[in-house]
Motif scaffolding. Structure first.
Motif, PDB file in Angstrom:
ATOM      1  N   LYS A  65      11.540  46.153  62.350  1.00  0.00           N
ATOM      2  CA  LYS A  65      10.176  46.190  61.822  1.00  0.00           C
ATOM      3  C   LYS A  65       9.189  46.519  62.932  1.00  0.00           C
ATOM      4  O   LYS A  65       8.280  47.339  62.753  1.00  0.00           O
ATOM      5  N   LYS A  66       9.373  45.898  64.099  1.00  0.00           N
ATOM      6  CA  LYS A  66       8.512  46.176  65.243  1.00  0.00           C
ATOM      7  C   LYS A  66       8.657  47.615  65.718  1.00  0.00           C
ATOM      8  O   LYS A  66       7.715  48.193  66.262  1.00  0.00           O
ATOM      9  N   ALA A  67       9.853  48.199  65.498  1.00  0.00           N
ATOM     10  CA  ALA A  67      10.108  49.578  65.920  1.00  0.00           C
ATOM     11  C   ALA A  67       9.664  50.591  64.866  1.00  0.00           C
ATOM     12  O   ALA A  67       9.828  51.798  65.056  1.00  0.00           O
ATOM     13  N   GLY A  68       9.102  50.084  63.753  1.00  0.00           N
ATOM     14  CA  GLY A  68       8.602  50.983  62.718  1.00  0.00           C
ATOM     15  C   GLY A  68       9.656  51.508  61.770  1.00  0.00           C
ATOM     16  O   GLY A  68       9.427  52.503  61.073  1.00  0.00           O
ATOM     17  N   ILE A  69      10.816  50.852  61.721  1.00  0.00           N
ATOM     18  CA  ILE A  69      11.893  51.278  60.826  1.00  0.00           C
ATOM     19  C   ILE A  69      11.883  50.387  59.585  1.00  0.00           C
ATOM     20  O   ILE A  69      12.021  49.173  59.677  1.00  0.00           O
ATOM     21  N   LYS A  70      11.729  51.008  58.428  1.00  0.00           N
ATOM     22  CA  LYS A  70      11.633  50.261  57.182  1.00  0.00           C
ATOM     23  C   LYS A  70      13.023  49.830  56.707  1.00  0.00           C
ATOM     24  O   LYS A  70      13.983  50.593  56.781  1.00  0.00           O
TER      25      LYS A  70
END
Length: 227
Positions: A65-70
């Protein structure tokens, strides 16, 4: 809650809010009482592995989530060994995606005449299998998935790209505490036509080594979380 599916390592329930609840169990894949994430049947029960898999999953879903992966992750209750997730349709009757960083396990059983056990696979090797115990989880290619109407080439490429990104995040995290990821197994589905990671990122679904010896799932969870 209404049970909608009973799996090897988790049971699935529908929730009134439209989401889904996963209930983690203490069963894990293997053969003859030996843990092996590459096997397609339950081979043993390890006390506490359900909660261990859940804790590991929550840790990595939050990292993604922090890495922007849904992903499909919403929330979890570790005490109950449950995780609430977004509804996601599986591809076909279920598809598993394996990313291999080192040749071992079923890869060697298939291709051992060409490569030695423990050989690094540069850049990571992604392969897919249908979830079908009776047929031994057969391998399937992108072209096969497209021909069968399971997914488009665009969906496959998105899934493969995400698999490599997620594997690198997990591998880098493990490397930071002196552990080596050899391979890892994922499941993907689609939510509003968007390919997303579903199921879990569990200690029981990855093969990890420390100082040349495999780390058992419960111990792996302790090493991941207790730092």
């Amino acid at each position: 809650m209404k049970k909608v599916y009973e799996g090897k390592t988790k049971d699935v329930y529908s929730l009134d809010n439209g989401n889904v609840m996963l209930k983690f169990k203490d069963d894990c894949t293997g053969k003859d009482g030996v843990f092996d994430p590459g096997e397609n049947t339950v081979g043993l029960t390890i006390e506490g592995i359900g909660k261990a898999n859940l804790q590991t999953s929550v840790y990595y879903f939050e990292l993604l989530k922090k890495a922007g992966i849904k992903t499909h992750y919403v929330s979890a209750n570790v005490d109950d060994a449950t995780m609430e997730v977004l509804p996601g349709k599986v591809f076909g009757h279920g598809l598993e995606v394996i990313c291999r960083l080192v040749a071992t396990g079923s890869f060697i059983r298939r291709y051992g005449e060409y490569i030695a056990d423990g050989t690094p696979l540069k850049g990571g090797y992604v392969e897919c299998t249908f979830k079908n115990d009776a047929k031994g989880d057969p391998l399937v290619t992108m072209e096969g998935l497209e021909a069968l109407g399971v997914m488009s080439a665009e969906m496959f490429n998105s899934m493969k790209e995400q698999t490599l990104k997620i594997t690198k995040i997990v591998a880098d995290d493990l490397k930071s505490i002196g552990l080596d990821l050899w391979d890892i197994k994922f499941e993907f589905g689609y939510n509003n036509d968007e390919v997303i990671l579903i199921d879990e990122i569990a200690s029981g679904n990855m093969r990890v080594y420390k100082d040349g010896k495999i780390v058992e799932p419960v111990e792996l969870t302790k090493l991941i979380l207790c730092r």
